[in-house]
Design a protein around this motif. Structure first.
Motif, PDB file in Angstrom:
ATOM      1  N   ALA A 263       0.833  -1.209   0.000  1.00 29.38           N
ATOM      2  CA  ALA A 263       0.000   0.000   0.000  1.00 29.38           C
ATOM      3  C   ALA A 263       0.865   1.255   0.000  1.00 29.38           C
ATOM      4  CB  ALA A 263      -0.928  -0.012   1.218  1.00 29.38           C
ATOM      5  N   GLY A 264       1.903   1.279   0.828  1.00 30.51           N
ATOM      6  CA  GLY A 264       2.786   2.441   0.874  1.00 30.51           C
ATOM      7  C   GLY A 264       3.506   2.666  -0.446  1.00 30.51           C
ATOM      8  N   ALA A 265       3.902   1.564  -1.102  1.00 29.63           N
ATOM      9  CA  ALA A 265       4.612   1.687  -2.381  1.00 29.63           C
ATOM     10  C   ALA A 265       3.688   2.216  -3.475  1.00 29.63           C
ATOM     11  CB  ALA A 265       5.187   0.330  -2.778  1.00 29.63           C
ATOM     12  N   PHE A 266       2.484   1.676  -3.560  1.00 32.56           N
ATOM     13  CA  PHE A 266       1.562   2.087  -4.623  1.00 32.56           C
ATOM     14  C   PHE A 266       0.996   3.482  -4.373  1.00 32.56           C
ATOM     15  CE2 PHE A 266       0.913  -2.687  -5.033  1.00 32.56           C
ATOM     16  CZ  PHE A 266       1.796  -2.780  -6.100  1.00 32.56           C
ATOM     17  N   ALA A 267       0.845   3.865  -3.125  1.00 31.64           N
ATOM     18  CA  ALA A 267       0.376   5.221  -2.820  1.00 31.64           C
ATOM     19  C   ALA A 267       1.418   6.251  -3.255  1.00 31.64           C
ATOM     20  CB  ALA A 267       0.087   5.359  -1.333  1.00 31.64           C
ATOM     21  N   SER A 268       2.707   5.924  -3.109  1.00 28.70           N
ATOM     22  CA  SER A 268       3.755   6.849  -3.544  1.00 28.70           C
ATOM     23  C   SER A 268       3.711   7.038  -5.059  1.00 28.70           C
ATOM     24  CB  SER A 268       5.134   6.330  -3.114  1.00 28.70           C
ATOM     25  OG  SER A 268       5.430   5.107  -3.762  1.00 28.70           O
ATOM     26  N   TYR A 269       3.234   6.005  -5.780  1.00 24.22           N
ATOM     27  CA  TYR A 269       3.083   6.141  -7.228  1.00 24.22           C
ATOM     28  C   TYR A 269       1.919   7.085  -7.554  1.00 24.22           C
ATOM     29  CZ  TYR A 269       1.340   5.001 -11.882  1.00 24.22           C
ATOM     30  OH  TYR A 269       0.856   5.095 -13.165  1.00 24.22           O
ATOM     31  N   TYR A 270       0.772   6.871  -6.896  1.00 15.57           N
ATOM     32  CA  TYR A 270      -0.420   7.655  -7.244  1.00 15.57           C
ATOM     33  C   TYR A 270      -0.189   9.150  -7.012  1.00 15.57           C
ATOM     34  CZ  TYR A 270      -5.301   9.064  -7.607  1.00 15.57           C
ATOM     35  OH  TYR A 270      -6.470   9.678  -8.002  1.00 15.57           O
ATOM     36  N   TRP A 271       0.421   9.497  -5.872  1.00 14.39           N
ATOM     37  CA  TRP A 271       0.539  10.911  -5.504  1.00 14.39           C
ATOM     38  C   TRP A 271       1.777  11.579  -6.093  1.00 14.39           C
ATOM     39  CZ3 TRP A 271      -3.760  12.872  -3.879  1.00 14.39           C
ATOM     40  CH2 TRP A 271      -4.659  12.099  -3.158  1.00 14.39           C
ATOM     41  N   ALA A 272       2.523  10.849  -6.934  1.00 14.83           N
ATOM     42  CA  ALA A 272       3.674  11.470  -7.602  1.00 14.83           C
ATOM     43  C   ALA A 272       3.166  12.438  -8.667  1.00 14.83           C
ATOM     44  CB  ALA A 272       4.557  10.403  -8.233  1.00 14.83           C
ATOM     45  N   ALA A 273       3.629  13.693  -8.624  1.00 10.56           N
ATOM     46  CA  ALA A 273       3.153  14.711  -9.571  1.00 10.56           C
ATOM     47  C   ALA A 273       3.575  14.364 -10.989  1.00 10.56           C
ATOM     48  CB  ALA A 273       3.679  16.085  -9.170  1.00 10.56           C
TER      49      ALA A 273
ATOM     50  N   GLY B  83      -9.430  20.178  -9.668  1.00 10.90           N
ATOM     51  CA  GLY B  83      -8.967  20.373 -11.032  1.00 10.90           C
ATOM     52  C   GLY B  83      -8.441  21.761 -11.331  1.00 10.90           C
ATOM     53  N   SER B  84      -8.492  22.666 -10.365  1.00 11.30           N
ATOM     54  CA  SER B  84      -7.973  24.020 -10.566  1.00 11.30           C
ATOM     55  C   SER B  84      -6.447  23.989 -10.542  1.00 11.30           C
ATOM     56  CB  SER B  84      -8.493  24.950  -9.476  1.00 11.30           C
ATOM     57  OG  SER B  84      -8.022  24.534  -8.207  1.00 11.30           O
ATOM     58  N   PRO B  85      -5.788  25.038 -11.030  1.00 12.54           N
ATOM     59  CA  PRO B  85      -4.309  25.058 -11.006  1.00 12.54           C
ATOM     60  C   PRO B  85      -3.745  24.907  -9.606  1.00 12.54           C
ATOM     61  CG  PRO B  85      -5.141  26.755 -12.463  1.00 12.54           C
ATOM     62  CD  PRO B  85      -6.339  26.190 -11.756  1.00 12.54           C
ATOM     63  N   GLU B  86      -4.479  25.425  -8.601  1.00 10.49           N
ATOM     64  CA  GLU B  86      -4.007  25.308  -7.221  1.00 10.49           C
ATOM     65  C   GLU B  86      -4.265  23.904  -6.648  1.00 10.49           C
ATOM     66  OE1 GLU B  86      -6.244  27.556  -8.191  1.00 10.49           O
ATOM     67  OE2 GLU B  86      -4.937  29.318  -8.443  1.00 10.49           O
ATOM     68  N   ARG B  87      -5.319  23.256  -7.153  1.00 13.48           N
ATOM     69  CA  ARG B  87      -5.697  21.942  -6.612  1.00 13.48           C
ATOM     70  C   ARG B  87      -5.927  20.962  -7.765  1.00 13.48           C
ATOM     71  NH1 ARG B  87     -10.765  23.458  -2.959  1.00 13.48           N
ATOM     72  NH2 ARG B  87     -10.823  21.188  -2.739  1.00 13.48           N
ATOM     73  N   PRO B  88      -4.881  20.609  -8.507  1.00 19.57           N
ATOM     74  CA  PRO B  88      -5.057  19.718  -9.663  1.00 19.57           C
ATOM     75  C   PRO B  88      -5.304  18.270  -9.224  1.00 19.57           C
ATOM     76  CG  PRO B  88      -2.744  20.171  -9.324  1.00 19.57           C
ATOM     77  CD  PRO B  88      -3.486  21.021  -8.329  1.00 19.57           C
ATOM     78  N   TYR B  89      -6.062  17.549 -10.040  1.00 23.82           N
ATOM     79  CA  TYR B  89      -6.270  16.127  -9.783  1.00 23.82           C
ATOM     80  C   TYR B  89      -4.965  15.371 -10.053  1.00 23.82           C
ATOM     81  CZ  TYR B  89     -11.324  16.956  -9.772  1.00 23.82           C
ATOM     82  OH  TYR B  89     -12.582  17.402  -9.479  1.00 23.82           O
TER      83      TYR B  89
ATOM     84  N   VAL C  26      -4.964  -2.052  -6.686  1.00 23.73           N
ATOM     85  CA  VAL C  26      -6.253  -1.447  -7.056  1.00 23.73           C
ATOM     86  C   VAL C  26      -6.931  -0.834  -5.832  1.00 23.73           C
ATOM     87  CG1 VAL C  26      -8.588  -1.966  -7.878  1.00 23.73           C
ATOM     88  CG2 VAL C  26      -6.607  -2.909  -9.072  1.00 23.73           C
ATOM     89  N   ASP C  27      -6.917  -1.568  -4.696  1.00 18.98           N
ATOM     90  CA  ASP C  27      -7.546  -1.035  -3.473  1.00 18.98           C
ATOM     91  C   ASP C  27      -6.859   0.238  -3.009  1.00 18.98           C
ATOM     92  OD1 ASP C  27      -9.328  -3.077  -3.501  1.00 18.98           O
ATOM     93  OD2 ASP C  27      -8.391  -4.257  -1.919  1.00 18.98           O
ATOM     94  N   THR C  28      -5.535   0.255  -3.068  1.00 19.55           N
ATOM     95  CA  THR C  28      -4.791   1.452  -2.658  1.00 19.55           C
ATOM     96  C   THR C  28      -5.087   2.620  -3.594  1.00 19.55           C
ATOM     97  OG1 THR C  28      -3.008   0.053  -1.798  1.00 19.55           O
ATOM     98  CG2 THR C  28      -2.493   2.365  -2.173  1.00 19.55           C
ATOM     99  N   LEU C  29      -5.028   2.360  -4.898  1.00 18.54           N
ATOM    100  CA  LEU C  29      -5.323   3.419  -5.861  1.00 18.54           C
ATOM    101  C   LEU C  29      -6.764   3.894  -5.742  1.00 18.54           C
ATOM    102  CD1 LEU C  29      -3.485   2.109  -9.070  1.00 18.54           C
ATOM    103  CD2 LEU C  29      -2.663   3.702  -7.332  1.00 18.54           C
ATOM    104  N   PHE C  30      -7.654   2.973  -5.376  1.00 15.20           N
ATOM    105  CA  PHE C  30      -9.070   3.346  -5.221  1.00 15.20           C
ATOM    106  C   PHE C  30      -9.254   4.318  -4.056  1.00 15.20           C
ATOM    107  CE2 PHE C  30     -13.411   2.238  -3.590  1.00 15.20           C
ATOM    108  CZ  PHE C  30     -14.118   2.832  -4.621  1.00 15.20           C
ATOM    109  N   LEU C  31      -8.625   4.027  -2.913  1.00 14.94           N
ATOM    110  CA  LEU C  31      -8.710   4.949  -1.769  1.00 14.94           C
ATOM    111  C   LEU C  31      -8.057   6.289  -2.117  1.00 14.94           C
ATOM    112  CD1 LEU C  31      -8.075   2.931   1.522  1.00 14.94           C
ATOM    113  CD2 LEU C  31     -10.193   3.916   0.699  1.00 14.94           C
ATOM    114  N   CYS C  32      -6.908   6.229  -2.787  1.00 12.72           N
ATOM    115  CA  CYS C  32      -6.253   7.472  -3.210  1.00 12.72           C
ATOM    116  C   CYS C  32      -7.135   8.239  -4.197  1.00 12.72           C
ATOM    117  CB  CYS C  32      -4.897   7.166  -3.846  1.00 12.72           C
ATOM    118  SG  CYS C  32      -3.681   6.460  -2.711  1.00 12.72           S
ATOM    119  N   PHE C  33      -7.810   7.504  -5.060  1.00 14.80           N
ATOM    120  CA  PHE C  33      -8.723   8.102  -6.039  1.00 14.80           C
ATOM    121  C   PHE C  33      -9.866   8.833  -5.336  1.00 14.80           C
ATOM    122  CE2 PHE C  33     -12.799   7.105  -8.199  1.00 14.80           C
ATOM    123  CZ  PHE C  33     -12.690   7.945  -9.298  1.00 14.80           C
ATOM    124  N   LEU C  34     -10.439   8.209  -4.296  1.00 19.82           N
ATOM    125  CA  LEU C  34     -11.525   8.849  -3.546  1.00 19.82           C
ATOM    126  C   LEU C  34     -11.027  10.097  -2.814  1.00 19.82           C
ATOM    127  CD1 LEU C  34     -13.325   5.706  -2.019  1.00 19.82           C
ATOM    128  CD2 LEU C  34     -13.965   7.010  -4.049  1.00 19.82           C
TER     129      LEU C  34
END
Length: 703
Positions: A466-476, A677-683, A661-669
């Protein structure tokens, strides 16, 4: 109403511009549980050391004679005497055998079982026969002793029966001739006092070999394994290759493969309906085909049910209902399936950047193997750490019958003086010391720590991934912003900071599982009871705790994900995960479960391919394989082994996908709640997900 519902499950997460995935600056969580777990592990090690110092596995390997000595043990005088011989096997027909697990007759270790029938009286008259007979007598028998004296002191059996060794014990070689039970090709024998039927031996043999038939089956199964183990190994390697290929294909062809799997499922069920209808139509007009299942009743031969039309009609109805449900779900949930496909593609990309995560289950398997081995060895040593107990066995009435005795000085004891024909024989293993009185508690502790350690290992794997996949999702910027060695970094964080959290979650789950074990034990004990209310109550409790275990597993899994990301304790992480899921309950109920179902179909496809191939190979249905396939007692043994093991292999690889998938799903939510989606708060989600949700990131403020 919607705002009230959301506030009931907490407020949505606020945007944090400094948040970039799993928090690095974190502290230790659930320290009390961590200390408790360490103390429990130290206690577990102490129990193992105590068991290893007191136990003796030879008690379950070698048969034990009347003196408590092991037959065939290397380095002892009985090394060349591996078989246990019963003086009078008919004494084993006593009901006391089933209570005490010991025949009330002298038992001694012999070099080989008797292969001829003779009585002591006849053998005594011929020197060569008596020399052979003395191999089955106790020490001290000489030619100068009379038959009456030998029998009075019970130094020799009154007769010998042709016997064969089984599980290192000599049992009469019973046969069947013209529907009559025989021993040594004769239906009768002389026991020294009277002519008896060979049938009289059956009860003794049955009690002395309570598990004979089961062991014969086990031996045949073991023989099959020795003949086909390399084919099974080859099949498991193929299963591993197919699993890897399947996961690689998911990365590039997720959408196509998902729809193909769904189409194949619909087609397979459709073919099942067609096949059942053809069988139903073929039985029309057949004699006895219109008998109902109710009239037929329960039959141990299940093929009987396939000869009646009602069975096939039931199959048609069940498959048709399943088919309609699947088609309706496809119609109404097609958009959710598209999101699930997008999540699978995203998971494929994440795993593509962390290929070592695919092999992490091997490390988990290794740790589980250590836990299981330690538990098994400790259980064996604990169960064999009792002391030999000797009891008085006698032919005539005796006040001391079945009382404990000491064989060292029994010949000069008052009990022997009062009961002249009694003997002090080994009965079973037991003990009255404090250690032996608390053996059951130590066994319970062994089982409980097994559950706790096993759940801890599984939880460690979940939190690491979970920690490894979460670091992937939140990488800019992917993959540039993904930290180096994400799996190893996450593993280090989990052990360093969250051992207590893992111990807390696994402790709760272990308590529930041990309660379920106790309920199963009670259910086994109450099977013969007639109290219907007690059975109903027990059934309800088993159902409730099964549901509770499933819920706790689901909660633990998501709590570990939140803890891996934010570094909070178990209770806070579990609450945050639960509230987040409840705020998005529709997505959870549909999207997450659709994804799980798709991955489950992948497992079934792999298992089905290996199962069908192994069936045609080992059953000899295909002529091309008849000369290649090994000859087996039960061809279903390698088939079942390959099906189960291939499922476990597929599950190991797919568990990484499922966790991703479960980790990305929680990160997705969380992404949907944190950002707009704004420049200050992009998805932070992928472009594909943004497109499916009809959202986009506004890079230009003028937009």
């Amino acid at each position: 109403m919607e705002l009230e519902e959301k506030s009931k499950y907490g407020e949505p997460r606020k945007h944090d511009p400094s948040f970039r995935g799993p928090i690095q600056n974190r502290g230790c969580t659930d320290i009390v549980c961590c200390i408790l777990f360490i103390i429990a592990i130290l206690g577990y090690i102490a129990v193992g050391i105590l068991a290893w110092s007191q136990g003796d596995p030879r008690k379950v390997i070698y048969p034990t004679d009347s003196r408590g000595q092991f037959c065939g043990q290397a380095g002892t005088p009985l090394e060349k005497k591996p078989f246990l011989f019963y003086f009078n096997i008919m004494k084993c027909a006593s009901p006391m055998v089933l209570l005490e697990f010991q025949c009330p007759t002298t038992q001694m270790c012999v070099e080989k079982c008797p292969d001829k029938f003779m009585t002591l009286i006849k053998a005594y008259a011929v020197n060569s026969d008596f020399a052979y007979y003395k191999n089955f007598c106790e020490e001290g028998v000489t030619n100068t002793m009379g038959v009456a004296e030998i029998l009075k002191q019970r130094l020799c059996p009154a007769m010998l029966l042709p016997s064969k060794p089984f599980t290192r014990r000599c049992f009469p070689a019973l046969g069947m001739k013209g529907g009559v039970i025989t021993v040594g090709n004769s239906s009768t024998f002389n026991d020294g006092n009277e002519i008896r039927n060979a049938q009289d031996l059956v009860a003794g043999v049955q009690n002395a070999t309570v598990v004979m038939e089961a062991r014969q089956v086990v031996m045949k199964i073991f023989e099959d394994f020795t003949h086909c183990w390399y084919w099974i190994l080859l099949g498991l390697v193929i299963a591993m290759i197919i699993s890897l290929v399947f996961l690689i294909l998911l990365r590039f062809l997720a959408g196509i493969m998902v729809w193909v799997m769904i189409a194949m499922l619909v087609a397979v069920i459709g073919y099942g309906i067609f096949h059942c209808y053809m069988e139903y139509a073929a039985l029309k007009g057949e004699a006895g085909a219109n008998v109902t299942i109710k009239d037929l009743g329960f039959q141990t031969d299940f093929t009987v049910y396939l000869q009646i039309r009602q069975t096939w009609l039931a199959f048609i109805i069940i498959l048709a209902i399943v088919e309609v449900i699947i088609i309706l779900l496809l119609i109404f949930l097609w958009k959710r399936i598209l999101i699930a496909i997008a999540l699978i593609k995203e998971a494929s990309r994440a795993i593509g950047h962390m290929l070592c995560s695919l092999f992490y289950p091997l490390f988990t398997f290794l740790l589980l193997a250590v836990v299981i081995a330690y538990w098994g060895v400790t259980a064996v040593f604990l169960s064999t750490s009792n002391q030999p107990i000797y009891k008085i066995f006698n032919e005539t009435n005796c006040d001391y019958s079945r009382q404990t005795c000491d064989p060292a000085n029994y010949s000069t004891s008052p009990m022997k003086a009062q009961c002249a024909d009694s003997k002090c024989l080994f009965a079973f293993y037991g003990g009255e010391t404090p250690y032996h009185k608390y053996l059951i508690a130590l066994q319970f502790y062994n089982v409980f720590l097994f559950f706790w350690c096993a759940n801890f290992v599984l939880g460690l794997g979940q939190m690491t991934l979970a920690g490894a996949f979460a670091s992937y999702y939140w990488a800019a910027k992917k993959p540039d912003d993904i930290p180096a060695f994400p799996v190893f970094s996450s593993f280090g964080r989990s052990l360093r900071y969250h051992t207590g959290t893992l111990a807390f979650g696994s402790l709760i789950l272990s308590i529930i599982q041990i309660i379920r074990v106790l309920l199963e034990y009670l259910d086994h004990k109450l099977k013969g009871a007639q109290n219907k209310f007690a059975k109903f109550l027990l059934c309800c409790l088993k159902c409730c705790f099964w549901c509770l275990e499933k819920f706790v597993k689901f909660l633990n899994r998501n709590a570990y994900i939140m803890s891996a990301i934010y570094g909070k304790n178990f209770c806070t992480s579990a609450r945050d995960a639960f509230f987040l899921l409840m705020r998005n309950v529709i997505r959870v109920a549909v999207l997450d479960k659709v994804t799980d179902f798709i991955l489950f179909l992948g497992k079934l496809l792999i298992v089905g391919l290996l199962g069908v191939f192994s069936f045609f190979f080992f059953s000899g249905r295909v002529k091309a394989f008849q000369n290649t396939a090994p000859t087996l007692n039960y061809y279903w043994v390698p088939i079942l082994t390959m099906v189960v093991c291939s499922y476990l292999i597929a599950h190991a690889f797919f568990s990484v996908y499922s966790m991703c998938v479960d980790t990305l799903f929680l990160c997705f939510l969380e992404d949907l709640e944190r950002n707009d989606g704004s420049p200050e708060r992009p998805y932070m989600m992928s472009e594909n997900l943004l497109k499916i949700l009809k959202k986009k990131n506004k890079t230009d403020p003028a937009q």
